[in-house]
Design an enzyme around this catalytic site. Structure first.
Site, PDB file in Angstrom:
ATOM      1  N   ASP A  10       2.067  -4.656  10.219  1.00  0.00           N
ATOM      2  CA  ASP A  10       2.949  -3.520   9.941  1.00  0.00           C
ATOM      3  C   ASP A  10       3.982  -3.960   8.901  1.00  0.00           C
ATOM      4  OD1 ASP A  10       4.879  -1.552   9.966  1.00  0.00           O
ATOM      5  OD2 ASP A  10       5.220  -1.628  12.135  1.00  0.00           O
ATOM      6  N   ASN A  24       5.010   9.868  -1.895  1.00  0.00           N
ATOM      7  CA  ASN A  24       4.440  10.984  -2.660  1.00  0.00           C
ATOM      8  C   ASN A  24       5.462  11.394  -3.722  1.00  0.00           C
ATOM      9  OD1 ASN A  24       6.213  13.100  -1.535  1.00  0.00           O
ATOM     10  ND2 ASN A  24       5.120  12.644   0.361  1.00  0.00           N
ATOM     11  N   VAL A  33       2.272   5.171   6.119  1.00  0.00           N
ATOM     12  CA  VAL A  33       3.235   4.073   5.964  1.00  0.00           C
ATOM     13  C   VAL A  33       4.600   4.612   5.516  1.00  0.00           C
ATOM     14  CG1 VAL A  33       2.560   3.445   3.598  1.00  0.00           C
ATOM     15  CG2 VAL A  33       3.463   1.704   5.108  1.00  0.00           C
ATOM     16  N   ASP A  34       4.596   5.704   4.762  1.00  0.00           N
ATOM     17  CA  ASP A  34       5.843   6.352   4.326  1.00  0.00           C
ATOM     18  C   ASP A  34       6.666   6.782   5.554  1.00  0.00           C
ATOM     19  OD1 ASP A  34       7.681   7.529   2.637  1.00  0.00           O
ATOM     20  OD2 ASP A  34       6.388   9.180   1.999  1.00  0.00           O
ATOM     21  N   THR A 127      -5.030   4.584   0.098  1.00  0.00           N
ATOM     22  CA  THR A 127      -6.275   4.479   0.884  1.00  0.00           C
ATOM     23  C   THR A 127      -6.214   5.188   2.233  1.00  0.00           C
ATOM     24  OG1 THR A 127      -5.738   2.386   1.991  1.00  0.00           O
ATOM     25  CG2 THR A 127      -6.788   2.256  -0.180  1.00  0.00           C
ATOM     26  N   GLY A 128      -5.103   5.888   2.505  1.00  0.00           N
ATOM     27  CA  GLY A 128      -4.991   6.658   3.747  1.00  0.00           C
ATOM     28  C   GLY A 128      -5.146   8.139   3.447  1.00  0.00           C
ATOM     29  N   VAL A 129      -4.046   8.874   3.598  1.00  0.00           N
ATOM     30  CA  VAL A 129      -4.029  10.321   3.375  1.00  0.00           C
ATOM     31  C   VAL A 129      -4.587  10.697   1.993  1.00  0.00           C
ATOM     32  CG1 VAL A 129      -2.494  12.325   3.158  1.00  0.00           C
ATOM     33  CG2 VAL A 129      -2.024  10.593   4.886  1.00  0.00           C
TER      34      VAL A 129
HETATM   35  N1  AR6 Z   1       2.200  -0.927   7.494  1.00  0.00           N
HETATM   36  C1  AR6 Z   1       1.267  -1.193   6.548  1.00  0.00           C
HETATM   37  N2  AR6 Z   1       0.295  -0.320   6.203  1.00  0.00           N
HETATM   38  C2  AR6 Z   1       0.278   0.873   6.840  1.00  0.00           C
HETATM   39  C3  AR6 Z   1       1.224   1.241   7.840  1.00  0.00           C
HETATM   40  C4  AR6 Z   1       2.215   0.265   8.161  1.00  0.00           C
HETATM   41  N3  AR6 Z   1       3.168   0.508   9.072  1.00  0.00           N
HETATM   42  N4  AR6 Z   1       0.928   2.501   8.276  1.00  0.00           N
HETATM   43  C5  AR6 Z   1      -0.165   2.898   7.590  1.00  0.00           C
HETATM   44  N5  AR6 Z   1      -0.565   1.921   6.723  1.00  0.00           N
HETATM   45  P1  AR6 Z   1      -1.008   6.261   3.688  1.00  0.00           P
HETATM   46  P2  AR6 Z   1      -1.522   7.118   0.913  1.00  0.00           P
HETATM   47  C6  AR6 Z   1      -1.693   1.892   5.766  1.00  0.00           C
HETATM   48  O1  AR6 Z   1      -1.712   7.452   4.231  1.00  0.00           O
HETATM   49  O2  AR6 Z   1      -2.966   7.155   1.142  1.00  0.00           O
HETATM   50  C7  AR6 Z   1       2.108   9.983   3.218  1.00  0.00           C
HETATM   51  O3  AR6 Z   1       2.214  11.172   3.947  1.00  0.00           O
HETATM   52  C8  AR6 Z   1      -2.852   2.841   6.017  1.00  0.00           C
HETATM   53  O4  AR6 Z   1      -3.755   2.272   6.958  1.00  0.00           O
HETATM   54  O5  AR6 Z   1       0.242   5.833   4.326  1.00  0.00           O
HETATM   55  O6  AR6 Z   1      -0.989   6.450  -0.334  1.00  0.00           O
HETATM   56  C9  AR6 Z   1       2.969   9.985   1.968  1.00  0.00           C
HETATM   57  O7  AR6 Z   1       4.167  10.694   2.157  1.00  0.00           O
HETATM   58  C10 AR6 Z   1      -3.491   2.914   4.641  1.00  0.00           C
HETATM   59  O8  AR6 Z   1      -4.405   1.826   4.438  1.00  0.00           O
HETATM   60  O9  AR6 Z   1      -0.662   6.449   2.111  1.00  0.00           O
HETATM   61  C11 AR6 Z   1       2.089  10.617   0.966  1.00  0.00           C
HETATM   62  O10 AR6 Z   1       2.173  12.034   1.020  1.00  0.00           O
HETATM   63  C12 AR6 Z   1      -2.310   2.681   3.683  1.00  0.00           C
HETATM   64  O11 AR6 Z   1      -1.206   2.298   4.501  1.00  0.00           O
HETATM   65  C13 AR6 Z   1       0.706  10.175   1.351  1.00  0.00           C
HETATM   66  O12 AR6 Z   1       0.770   9.864   2.736  1.00  0.00           O
HETATM   67  C14 AR6 Z   1      -1.917   3.919   2.893  1.00  0.00           C
HETATM   68  O13 AR6 Z   1      -2.054   5.073   3.696  1.00  0.00           O
HETATM   69  C15 AR6 Z   1       0.309   8.929   0.623  1.00  0.00           C
HETATM   70  O14 AR6 Z   1      -1.017   8.625   0.937  1.00  0.00           O
END
Ligand code: AR6
Length: 179
Positions: A10, A24, A33-34, A127-129
């Site tokens: 984390d 974003n 993560v945001d 790589t998430g949302v």
């Molecule tokens: N520590 C490290 N990595 C994490 C954590 C954490 N605590 N939580 C999630 N991840 P994402 P995006 C990983 O969706 O795709 C938000 O709503 C997760 O497993 O957080 O860039 C923003 O406000 C994944 O591999 O970000 C934007 O609207 C990675 O972080 C949008 O999501 C990124 O996933 C950005 O989407």
């Protein structure tokens, strides 16, 4: 040149100089993560982001368009600074996504260097949302950091923080078991 490490965990718990947020373009928080970073940092971080967002509200593409990054304090987090980088939403790879993702990593590293910081931790941006294919994203992240590090002599340590097992394995494949 700075050392590159990979850890699984984390990012909000790390007492490094800077952690990067996968933000974003509105800069006002969200999920993933945001959400975790804003929750752990508390209202101070939100206030700082709000100020930046207001001052850039007329920017085309929003206060922080995809590929760009801004730096703030860290509120209650154990790190010193947060760099908010905005990754691209994946649309199949035809809308400049690779260049925009590379730009996030490059600009974040340069912002850290300019702020006199020496250690920086990155999540797996987009790589998430935002749906970026993980393998392609990992390759871009690793290659961009390797290419940019010679320009940022103050950066001694870059940590890729992988939250999920798939990303962790991909980064180990690209970099070898460095840590
Ligand atoms: N520590 C490290 N990595 C994490 C954590 C954490 N605590 N939580 C999630 N991840 P994402 P995006 C990983 O969706 O795709 C938000 O709503 C997760 O497993 O957080 O860039 C923003 O406000 C994944 O591999 O970000 C934007 O609207 C990675 O972080 C949008 O999501 C990124 O996933 C950005 O989407």
């Amino acid at each position: 040149m700075g050392l590159i490490e990979i850890i699984r965990g984390d990012i909000t718990t790390l007492a490094v100089d800077a952690i990067v947020n996968a933000a974003n373009s509105g800069l006002l928080g969200g999920g993933g993560v945001d959400g975790a970073i804003h929750e752990a940092a508390g209202p101070e971080l939100f206030e700082e982001c709000l100020k930046i967002a207001k001052s850039r509200k007329d920017n085309p593409g929003g206060p922080c368009p995809a590929g760009d990054a801004v730096i703030t304090g860290a509120g209650q987090l154990p790190c010193k600074k947060v760099i908010h980088a905005v990754g691209p939403v994946w649309h199949g790879g035809t809308r400049g996504e690779p260049d925009l993702l590379a730009s996030c990593y490059r600009k974040s590293l340069i912002l850290a260097e300019e702020a006199g910081l020496s250690s920086i931790a990155f999540p797996n941006i987009s790589t998430g949302v935002f749906g970026y294919p993980k393998e392609q994203a990992a390759e871009i992240a690793v290659n961009t950091i390797k290419r940019t590090l010679p320009e940022t002599p103050g950066i001694a340590r870059v940590i890729f923080v992988c939250f999920d097992g798939e990303n962790y394995r991909l980064y180990l494949d690209f970099l070898g078991p460095v840590k």
